[in-house]
Design a protein around this motif. Structure first.
Motif, mmCIF file in Angstrom:
data_model
loop_
_atom_site.group_PDB
_atom_site.id
_atom_site.type_symbol
_atom_site.label_atom_id
_atom_site.label_comp_id
_atom_site.label_asym_id
_atom_site.label_seq_id
_atom_site.Cartn_x
_atom_site.Cartn_y
_atom_site.Cartn_z
ATOM 1 N N ILE A 7 9.930 17.807 -32.249
ATOM 2 C CA ILE A 7 10.072 16.554 -32.887
ATOM 3 C C ILE A 7 10.149 15.393 -32.154
ATOM 4 O O ILE A 7 9.435 14.468 -32.045
ATOM 5 C CB ILE A 7 10.851 16.640 -34.030
ATOM 6 N N CYS A 11 7.261 12.534 -31.173
ATOM 7 C CA CYS A 11 7.551 11.129 -31.393
ATOM 8 C C CYS A 11 7.406 10.343 -30.181
ATOM 9 O O CYS A 11 6.808 9.063 -30.465
ATOM 10 C CB CYS A 11 9.186 10.588 -31.928
ATOM 11 N N ARG A 30 6.606 7.878 -40.301
ATOM 12 C CA ARG A 30 6.403 9.114 -40.262
ATOM 13 C C ARG A 30 7.539 10.003 -39.804
ATOM 14 O O ARG A 30 7.629 11.375 -40.300
ATOM 15 C CB ARG A 30 5.241 9.319 -39.239
ATOM 16 N N PHE A 31 8.334 9.743 -38.995
ATOM 17 C CA PHE A 31 9.437 10.442 -38.502
ATOM 18 C C PHE A 31 10.769 10.045 -39.171
ATOM 19 O O PHE A 31 11.551 10.914 -39.544
ATOM 20 C CB PHE A 31 9.663 10.267 -36.977
ATOM 21 N N VAL A 38 9.713 13.206 -41.190
ATOM 22 C CA VAL A 38 9.914 14.293 -40.627
ATOM 23 C C VAL A 38 11.641 14.590 -40.824
ATOM 24 O O VAL A 38 12.120 15.874 -41.070
ATOM 25 C CB VAL A 38 9.984 14.549 -39.159
ATOM 26 N N ASP A 41 12.591 15.774 -44.284
ATOM 27 C CA ASP A 41 12.123 17.091 -44.522
ATOM 28 C C ASP A 41 13.239 18.038 -43.933
ATOM 29 O O ASP A 41 13.455 19.100 -44.700
ATOM 30 C CB ASP A 41 10.529 17.307 -43.978
#
Length: 70
Positions: A7, A11, A30-31, A38, A41
């Motif tokens: 990850i 990024c 998104r991150f 992410v 999640d």
């Protein structure tokens, strides 16, 4: 390479190609986004992690969050 390193790498690669502020904000969302990021999640997965692994997993998620948001 574990999933947290992957990850981080994703990024960094995404940010290195960002040419506008709008793109940077999209990548950040998104991150680190609260609804679909992410990190969110990963936090949702915490309840599926074995109880003895939860503290380490949570610490890893928090460290990644600090790094990505910092």
């Amino acid at each position: 390479m574990d999933r947290f390193d992957a990850i981080r790498l994703d990024c960094r690669e995404a940010l290195s190609g960002a040419r506008t502020e709008s793109v940077v904000l999209d990548i950040k969302g998104r991150f680190t986004g609260k609804k679909r990021g992410v990190l969110q999640d990963l936090m949702a997965q915490l309840k599926t992690v074995a109880p003895e692994e939860r503290p380490a997993f949570g610490q890893a998620v928090n460290a990644l969050k600090d790094e990505l948001e910092g």
